[in-house]
Design an enzyme around this catalytic site. Structure first.
Site, PDB file in Angstrom:
ATOM      1  N   ASP A   7     -14.015   8.674  -8.292  1.00 26.47           N
ATOM      2  CA  ASP A   7     -12.608   8.691  -7.930  1.00 26.47           C
ATOM      3  C   ASP A   7     -12.089   7.265  -8.221  1.00 26.47           C
ATOM      4  OD1 ASP A   7     -10.221   9.477  -6.452  1.00 26.47           O
ATOM      5  OD2 ASP A   7     -10.968   8.168  -4.875  1.00 26.47           O
ATOM      6  N   LEU A   8     -10.777   7.098  -8.298  1.00 28.29           N
ATOM      7  CA  LEU A   8     -10.245   5.753  -8.603  1.00 28.29           C
ATOM      8  C   LEU A   8      -9.764   5.023  -7.332  1.00 28.29           C
ATOM      9  CD1 LEU A   8      -9.362   3.640 -10.766  1.00 28.29           C
ATOM     10  CD2 LEU A   8      -7.166   4.809 -10.817  1.00 28.29           C
ATOM     11  N   ASP A   9      -8.614   5.502  -6.817  1.00 31.96           N
ATOM     12  CA  ASP A   9      -7.993   4.811  -5.675  1.00 31.96           C
ATOM     13  C   ASP A   9      -8.907   4.851  -4.451  1.00 31.96           C
ATOM     14  OD1 ASP A   9      -5.601   4.330  -7.067  1.00 31.96           O
ATOM     15  OD2 ASP A   9      -4.852   6.319  -6.603  1.00 31.96           O
ATOM     16  N   THR A  15      -6.535   0.341  -4.349  1.00 31.95           N
ATOM     17  CA  THR A  15      -5.119   0.706  -4.443  1.00 31.95           C
ATOM     18  C   THR A  15      -4.694   1.631  -3.310  1.00 31.95           C
ATOM     19  OG1 THR A  15      -5.962   2.231  -6.064  1.00 31.95           O
ATOM     20  CG2 THR A  15      -4.635   0.415  -6.914  1.00 31.95           C
ATOM     21  N   LEU A  42      -3.230  11.877   3.217  1.00 28.25           N
ATOM     22  CA  LEU A  42      -2.558  11.686   1.912  1.00 28.25           C
ATOM     23  C   LEU A  42      -3.535  11.217   0.833  1.00 28.25           C
ATOM     24  CD1 LEU A  42       0.786   9.894   2.921  1.00 28.25           C
ATOM     25  CD2 LEU A  42       0.344  12.331   2.675  1.00 28.25           C
ATOM     26  N   LYS A  43      -4.671  10.657   1.263  1.00 27.45           N
ATOM     27  CA  LYS A  43      -5.614  10.105   0.283  1.00 27.45           C
ATOM     28  C   LYS A  43      -6.135  11.202  -0.642  1.00 27.45           C
ATOM     29  CE  LYS A  43      -7.269   6.065   2.758  1.00 27.45           C
ATOM     30  NZ  LYS A  43      -8.413   5.450   3.456  1.00 27.45           N
ATOM     31  N   GLY A  44      -6.128  10.923  -1.935  1.00 27.17           N
ATOM     32  CA  GLY A  44      -6.645  11.878  -2.925  1.00 27.17           C
ATOM     33  C   GLY A  44      -5.662  12.989  -3.258  1.00 27.17           C
ATOM     34  N   VAL A  45      -4.561  13.052  -2.511  1.00 26.58           N
ATOM     35  CA  VAL A  45      -3.567  14.120  -2.687  1.00 26.58           C
ATOM     36  C   VAL A  45      -2.528  13.661  -3.718  1.00 26.58           C
ATOM     37  CG1 VAL A  45      -1.798  15.437  -1.444  1.00 26.58           C
ATOM     38  CG2 VAL A  45      -3.972  14.917  -0.327  1.00 26.58           C
ATOM     39  N   SER A  46      -2.063  14.558  -4.589  1.00 28.94           N
ATOM     40  CA  SER A  46      -1.127  14.162  -5.653  1.00 28.94           C
ATOM     41  C   SER A  46       0.182  13.626  -5.075  1.00 28.94           C
ATOM     42  CB  SER A  46      -0.829  15.353  -6.559  1.00 28.94           C
ATOM     43  OG  SER A  46      -0.026  16.275  -5.846  1.00 28.94           O
ATOM     44  N   SER A  50       1.846  14.789  -1.656  1.00 31.21           N
ATOM     45  CA  SER A  50       1.946  13.775  -0.593  1.00 31.21           C
ATOM     46  C   SER A  50       3.359  13.769  -0.019  1.00 31.21           C
ATOM     47  CB  SER A  50       1.625  12.372  -1.138  1.00 31.21           C
ATOM     48  OG  SER A  50       0.308  12.315  -1.611  1.00 31.21           O
ATOM     49  N   LYS A  74       9.044   5.776  -4.737  1.00 35.93           N
ATOM     50  CA  LYS A  74       7.711   5.455  -4.174  1.00 35.93           C
ATOM     51  C   LYS A  74       6.813   4.905  -5.279  1.00 35.93           C
ATOM     52  CE  LYS A  74       3.266   6.226  -3.327  1.00 35.93           C
ATOM     53  NZ  LYS A  74       2.165   6.473  -4.259  1.00 35.93           N
ATOM     54  N   SER A 112      -9.715  11.366 -11.056  1.00 30.03           N
ATOM     55  CA  SER A 112      -8.689  10.854 -10.134  1.00 30.03           C
ATOM     56  C   SER A 112      -7.438  11.731 -10.149  1.00 30.03           C
ATOM     57  CB  SER A 112      -8.323   9.429 -10.560  1.00 30.03           C
ATOM     58  OG  SER A 112      -7.125   9.021  -9.951  1.00 30.03           O
ATOM     59  N   ALA A 113      -6.729  11.746  -9.011  1.00 31.51           N
ATOM     60  CA  ALA A 113      -5.468  12.493  -8.934  1.00 31.51           C
ATOM     61  C   ALA A 113      -4.300  11.667  -9.471  1.00 31.51           C
ATOM     62  CB  ALA A 113      -5.199  12.862  -7.481  1.00 31.51           C
ATOM     63  N   LYS A 143      -6.558  17.931  -5.901  1.00 31.13           N
ATOM     64  CA  LYS A 143      -7.624  17.963  -4.888  1.00 31.13           C
ATOM     65  C   LYS A 143      -6.991  18.465  -3.585  1.00 31.13           C
ATOM     66  CE  LYS A 143      -9.656  13.751  -6.835  1.00 31.13           C
ATOM     67  NZ  LYS A 143      -9.820  12.296  -6.676  1.00 31.13           N
ATOM     68  N   GLU A 167     -16.268   9.435  -3.669  1.00 30.98           N
ATOM     69  CA  GLU A 167     -14.915   9.721  -3.172  1.00 30.98           C
ATOM     70  C   GLU A 167     -14.638   9.011  -1.856  1.00 30.98           C
ATOM     71  OE1 GLU A 167     -12.000  11.015  -2.987  1.00 30.98           O
ATOM     72  OE2 GLU A 167     -11.850  12.065  -4.884  1.00 30.98           O
ATOM     73  N   ASP A 168     -13.366   8.626  -1.664  1.00 31.10           N
ATOM     74  CA  ASP A 168     -13.000   8.014  -0.374  1.00 31.10           C
ATOM     75  C   ASP A 168     -12.117   8.939   0.461  1.00 31.10           C
ATOM     76  OD1 ASP A 168     -10.727   7.771  -2.103  1.00 31.10           O
ATOM     77  OD2 ASP A 168      -9.874   6.340  -0.686  1.00 31.10           O
TER      78      ASP A 168
HETATM   79  P1  B16 Z   1      -0.113   8.534  -8.413  1.00 31.39           P
HETATM   80  P2  B16 Z   1      -7.427   9.146  -6.400  1.00 31.39           P
HETATM   81  C1  B16 Z   1      -4.889   9.529  -5.672  1.00 31.39           C
HETATM   82  O1  B16 Z   1      -5.834   8.873  -6.459  1.00 31.39           O
HETATM   83  C2  B16 Z   1      -4.564   8.729  -4.421  1.00 31.39           C
HETATM   84  O2  B16 Z   1      -5.667   8.728  -3.531  1.00 31.39           O
HETATM   85  C3  B16 Z   1      -3.372   9.330  -3.707  1.00 31.39           C
HETATM   86  O3  B16 Z   1      -3.040   8.532  -2.583  1.00 31.39           O
HETATM   87  C4  B16 Z   1      -2.204   9.394  -4.695  1.00 31.39           C
HETATM   88  O4  B16 Z   1      -1.068  10.008  -4.090  1.00 31.39           O
HETATM   89  C5  B16 Z   1      -2.618  10.189  -5.924  1.00 31.39           C
HETATM   90  O5  B16 Z   1      -3.747   9.594  -6.514  1.00 31.39           O
HETATM   91  C6  B16 Z   1      -1.516  10.251  -6.964  1.00 31.39           C
HETATM   92  O6  B16 Z   1      -1.325   8.959  -7.463  1.00 31.39           O
HETATM   93  O7  B16 Z   1       1.121   8.544  -7.571  1.00 31.39           O
HETATM   94  O8  B16 Z   1      -0.539   7.174  -8.888  1.00 31.39           O
HETATM   95  O9  B16 Z   1      -0.054   9.550  -9.530  1.00 31.39           O
HETATM   96  O10 B16 Z   1      -7.857   8.707  -5.050  1.00 31.39           O
HETATM   97  O11 B16 Z   1      -7.628  10.621  -6.691  1.00 31.39           O
HETATM   98  O12 B16 Z   1      -7.944   8.246  -7.502  1.00 31.39           O
HETATM   99 MG    MG Z   2      -9.324   8.063  -3.653  1.00 33.25          MG
END
Ligand code: B16
Ligand code: MG
Length: 214
Positions: A7-9, A15, A42-46, A50, A74, A112-113, A143, A167-168
């Site tokens: 996963d990224l964030d 981030t 909200l973590k991992g959610v698009s 979100s 945002k 990553s999302a 996700k 994953e976090d």
């Molecule tokens: P963006 P991940 C996710 O990344 C974040 O955890 C989540 O907080 C964010 O809303 C989502 O990416 C969308 O990100 O707005 O940059 O398209 O954790 O799946 O790497």
């Molecule tokens: Mg993440």
């Protein structure tokens, strides 16, 4: 050979805290405080999902135009933090961990999302380390749907049951589990209760553990 999906964030780069700050501002606009506990959801959610959750928590609805405007604002707030990122923002132990996998010939993918994933990987100098990049620009289902990880597995040519996901987020751990992959949580054991194993960071993941996974 096992495949490794990151996963990224919140896993590779910190981030997650920037997303939190930017969504906190949106929540304030709707008159409530986004707590850390709510932020876990909200973590991992698009981005779109979100904002839908935030509207739900605020008990309000808005027009499609306003929705679009708030999501864009945002992202602009979020990018102000991202634009200052450098290789120093890669989380401790991550670079060495991926480098070790690459030296051993293991396929490595991003799952990553985020639609900002390519930009963040380029800014931190990690872009070329991945054999496949699957992000918010290339998936249709967010996700906890397993789509992102299943596409990543296919791209690196490894069966889902031979993939290890880092994953976090609760949503991401659920996605990895549904995909039939090994789920490794990076963060708090009390939050990532469904992960197969949880570590606080990559420094903590001992070599012995990686060798067991191979
Ligand atoms: P963006 P991940 C996710 O990344 C974040 O955890 C989540 O907080 C964010 O809303 C989502 O990416 C969308 O990100 O707005 O940059 O398209 O954790 O799946 O790497
Ligand atoms: Mg993440």
């Amino acid at each position: 050979m096992k495949g490794y999906i990151f996963d990224l964030d919140g896993v590779i780069v910190d981030t997650a805290k920037f997303h939190f700050l930017a969504w906190k501002k949106t929540a304030r606009y709707f008159g409530f405080d986004l707590t850390e506990a709510l932020n876990e959801k909200l973590k991992g959610v698009s981005r779109v999902d979100s904002l839908k959750k935030i509207l739900d928590w605020a008990g309000t609805t808005i027009s499609e135009d306003e929705f679009e405007k708030l999501a864009t604002e945002k992202n602009e707030d979020y990018l102000q933090y991202v634009n200052k990122m450098t290789s120093k923002d890669v989380l401790p132990g991550v670079y060495e961990f991926i480098e070790k996998l690459k030296k051993e010939g293991c396929p490595v993918a991003l799952g990553s999302a985020s639609k900002n994933a390519p930009k963040i990987l380029k800014k931190t100098g990690l872009y070329d380390m991945f054999d496949a990049i699957v992000d918010g620009n290339s998936v249709t289902k967010a996700k906890p749907d397993p789509e992102v990880f299943l596409i990543a597995a296919r791209k690196i040519g490894v069966k889902p049951e031979h993939c290890i996901v880092f994953e976090d987020s609760e949503a991401g751990i659920e996605a990895a589990n549904v995909a039939g992959m090994t789920s490794i949580g990076i963060g708090d054991k009390r939050v990532l209760i469904d992960a197969d194993q949880v570590f606080s960071n990559f420094i903590e993941i001992k070599e012995k553990f990686i060798n067991q996974l191979h």
